[in-house]
Design a protein around this motif. Sequence first.
Motif, PDB file in Angstrom:
ATOM      1  N   UNK A   1       0.824  -1.208   0.000  1.00  0.00           N
ATOM      2  CA  UNK A   1       0.000   0.000   0.000  1.00  0.00           C
ATOM      3  C   UNK A   1       0.857   1.257   0.000  1.00  0.00           C
ATOM      4  N   UNK A   2       1.964   1.221   0.706  1.00  0.00           N
ATOM      5  CA  UNK A   2       2.863   2.378   0.741  1.00  0.00           C
ATOM      6  C   UNK A   2       3.354   2.683  -0.669  1.00  0.00           C
ATOM      7  N   UNK A   3       3.757   1.658  -1.393  1.00  0.00           N
ATOM      8  CA  UNK A   3       4.226   1.859  -2.767  1.00  0.00           C
ATOM      9  C   UNK A   3       3.091   2.308  -3.679  1.00  0.00           C
ATOM     10  N   UNK A   4       1.901   1.767  -3.475  1.00  0.00           N
ATOM     11  CA  UNK A   4       0.749   2.152  -4.298  1.00  0.00           C
ATOM     12  C   UNK A   4       0.386   3.619  -4.075  1.00  0.00           C
TER      13      UNK A   4
ATOM     14  N   UNK B   1       0.513   9.337  -5.771  1.00  0.00           N
ATOM     15  CA  UNK B   1       0.982  10.707  -5.568  1.00  0.00           C
ATOM     16  C   UNK B   1       1.809  11.180  -6.755  1.00  0.00           C
ATOM     17  N   UNK B   2       2.684  10.326  -7.237  1.00  0.00           N
ATOM     18  CA  UNK B   2       3.544  10.684  -8.366  1.00  0.00           C
ATOM     19  C   UNK B   2       2.725  10.966  -9.621  1.00  0.00           C
ATOM     20  N   UNK B   3       1.764  10.106  -9.913  1.00  0.00           N
ATOM     21  CA  UNK B   3       0.950  10.264 -11.123  1.00  0.00           C
ATOM     22  C   UNK B   3       0.053  11.497 -11.079  1.00  0.00           C
ATOM     23  N   UNK B   4      -0.521  11.767  -9.915  1.00  0.00           N
ATOM     24  CA  UNK B   4      -1.464  12.876  -9.802  1.00  0.00           C
ATOM     25  C   UNK B   4      -0.749  14.198  -9.550  1.00  0.00           C
ATOM     26  N   UNK B   5       0.431  14.136  -8.953  1.00  0.00           N
ATOM     27  CA  UNK B   5       1.179  15.352  -8.672  1.00  0.00           C
ATOM     28  C   UNK B   5       0.744  16.039  -7.391  1.00  0.00           C
ATOM     29  N   UNK B   6       0.106  15.292  -6.525  1.00  0.00           N
ATOM     30  CA  UNK B   6      -0.306  15.794  -5.215  1.00  0.00           C
ATOM     31  C   UNK B   6       0.241  14.858  -4.162  1.00  0.00           C
ATOM     32  N   UNK B   7       0.242  15.326  -2.907  1.00  0.00           N
ATOM     33  CA  UNK B   7       0.820  14.528  -1.836  1.00  0.00           C
ATOM     34  C   UNK B   7      -0.164  14.391  -0.684  1.00  0.00           C
ATOM     35  N   UNK B   8      -0.292  13.163  -0.171  1.00  0.00           N
ATOM     36  CA  UNK B   8      -1.132  12.944   1.008  1.00  0.00           C
ATOM     37  C   UNK B   8      -0.574  13.775   2.152  1.00  0.00           C
TER      38      UNK B   8
END
Length: 50
Positions: A4-7, A12-19
């Motif tokens: 899940x951490x990798x997913x 985040x990388x694909x969308x360009x936003x960060x949790x």
Amino acid sequence: MIRYVYAFAELERRIGRELGGHDNPLLLSVRSDGKFSMPGVVKADPRHRP
């Protein structure tokens, strides 16, 4: 759990936003896979104080 951490990192990388980001956070809606709806279950938590 590591899966899940990798997913999430990939998401985040694909969308360009960060949790948990401050400027433009990635927001997710999580749904349980329960067979029946159980409204008020969170309120049944003994640590919950109204």
